[in-house]
Write a protein that holds these residues in place. Structure first.
Motif, PDB file in Angstrom:
ATOM      1  N   THR A   1     -21.416  29.985   2.595  1.00 32.23           N
ATOM      2  CA  THR A   1     -22.822  29.589   3.121  1.00 32.23           C
ATOM      3  C   THR A   1     -22.927  28.306   3.117  1.00 32.23           C
ATOM      4  OG1 THR A   1     -23.883  31.821   2.301  1.00 32.23           O
ATOM      5  CG2 THR A   1     -25.271  29.862   2.862  1.00 32.23           C
ATOM      6  N   ALA A   2     -22.367  27.407   2.250  1.00 32.42           N
ATOM      7  CA  ALA A   2     -22.744  25.925   2.207  1.00 32.42           C
ATOM      8  C   ALA A   2     -21.688  25.295   3.309  1.00 32.42           C
ATOM      9  CB  ALA A   2     -22.341  25.459   0.883  1.00 32.42           C
ATOM     10  N   ALA A   3     -20.412  25.961   3.257  1.00 28.45           N
ATOM     11  CA  ALA A   3     -19.518  25.375   4.341  1.00 28.45           C
ATOM     12  C   ALA A   3     -20.103  25.765   5.628  1.00 28.45           C
ATOM     13  CB  ALA A   3     -18.185  26.239   4.429  1.00 28.45           C
ATOM     14  N   LEU A   4     -20.783  27.084   6.081  1.00 28.57           N
ATOM     15  CA  LEU A   4     -21.092  27.341   7.247  1.00 28.57           C
ATOM     16  C   LEU A   4     -22.513  26.138   7.643  1.00 28.57           C
ATOM     17  CD1 LEU A   4     -21.423  31.053   7.468  1.00 28.57           C
ATOM     18  CD2 LEU A   4     -19.853  29.555   8.496  1.00 28.57           C
ATOM     19  N   ALA A   5     -23.218  26.166   6.568  1.00 24.86           N
ATOM     20  CA  ALA A   5     -24.560  25.278   6.752  1.00 24.86           C
ATOM     21  C   ALA A   5     -24.151  23.784   7.217  1.00 24.86           C
ATOM     22  CB  ALA A   5     -25.419  25.212   5.417  1.00 24.86           C
ATOM     23  N   THR A   6     -23.297  23.316   6.376  1.00 25.31           N
ATOM     24  CA  THR A   6     -22.560  22.040   6.698  1.00 25.31           C
ATOM     25  C   THR A   6     -22.119  21.721   8.165  1.00 25.31           C
ATOM     26  OG1 THR A   6     -22.181  21.517   4.371  1.00 25.31           O
ATOM     27  CG2 THR A   6     -21.314  19.997   5.849  1.00 25.31           C
ATOM     28  N   ALA A   7     -21.171  22.752   8.408  1.00 21.39           N
ATOM     29  CA  ALA A   7     -20.669  22.921   9.780  1.00 21.39           C
ATOM     30  C   ALA A   7     -22.034  22.759  11.086  1.00 21.39           C
ATOM     31  CB  ALA A   7     -19.695  23.950   9.828  1.00 21.39           C
ATOM     32  N   VAL A   8     -22.585  23.491  10.622  1.00 18.31           N
ATOM     33  CA  VAL A   8     -23.992  23.695  11.842  1.00 18.31           C
ATOM     34  C   VAL A   8     -24.640  22.310  11.611  1.00 18.31           C
ATOM     35  CG1 VAL A   8     -26.170  24.929  12.299  1.00 18.31           C
ATOM     36  CG2 VAL A   8     -24.047  26.113  11.676  1.00 18.31           C
TER      37      VAL A   8
END
Length: 157
Positions: free
Chosen positions: A146-153
Motif C-alpha cells: 500500500t505504501a509503495a502504491l500510494a507513493t507511486a500515485v
C-alpha cells in the motif's frame, strides 16, 4: 507498541505495474507477507497481469534485485519483502543495515518507490505476529504494498 498510529491509506492502483521482490528464508512468514502484498495490490485495483513476483534467497539480496528491476523502467513501484530474526552473532545487524540502506538507495537513485516490508525481529513469534497470517496482529506485506502504491500515485500526480 508497534502498529499503533498507522494511517488508513486507500489508493487507486489501476494501471500501475508493480514488482514484488520476496526473500525465501522463513517460509511461513514469507508466505504471509507475500499474501498480504498480493491482497493490497488486488484491493487497489492493480491487475494481476501487472504484478511480477521475483524470489531471491534472503533479505540481503533484496537491494540488488530491486535495483535491477527499478532500472529496467517497467515498474511504477516495487515491494521488498523479507524477514531477519536476531541470532547470537552480529549477522542480524549487518543484514538489516544492508537491506535497509540498499533499498533506500535504490528508491532515491531511481525515483521508483520501494515499499519496505522487511521484518527485523528479535524472535520468530514477533515475525509471525507481523506476517498477516491468521492470528497475526499486523499485516506488514499489505502495508508495504500500500505504501509503495500510494507513493507511486503521489509522484505520478
Amino acid at each position: 507498541m508497534s502498529g499503533t498510529g498507522a494511517p488508513t491509506v486507500q489508493v487507486d492502483g489501476r494501471g500501475l505495474r508493480v514488482a514484488v521482490v520476496a526473500a525465501s528464508w522463513h517460509t511461513t512468514v514469507m508466505d504471509g507477507l507475500l499474501g498480504g502484498a498480493r491482497r493490497a495490490l488486488a484491493e487497489a485495483g492493480v491487475a494481476e497481469t501487472d504484478v511480477a513476483v521475483v524470489r531471491v534467497p534472503g533479505s540481503f539480496e533484496l537491494p540488488v534485485a530491486c535495483a535491477r528491476l527499478a532500472r529496467a523502467g517497467r515498474y511504477d513501484a516495487l515491494v521488498a519483502l523479507g524477514v531477519v530474526i536476531r541470532g547470537g552473532t552480529p549477522h542480524f545487524e549487518y543484514v538489516c543495515q544492508a537491506a535497509t540502506g540498499g533499498l533506500t538507495q535504490v528508491s532515491v537513485d531511481t525515483g521508483v518507490p520501494v515499499g519496505f516490508g522487511v521484518l527485523t525481529c528479535d524472535d520468530e513469534q514477533q515475525a509471525l505476529d507481523r506476517a498477516g497470517l491468521p492470528g497475526s496482529t499486523e499485516d506488514k506485506g499489505h502495508e508495504a504494498a500500500t505504501a509503495a502504491l500510494a507513493t507511486a500515485v503521489a509522484l505520478r500526480d
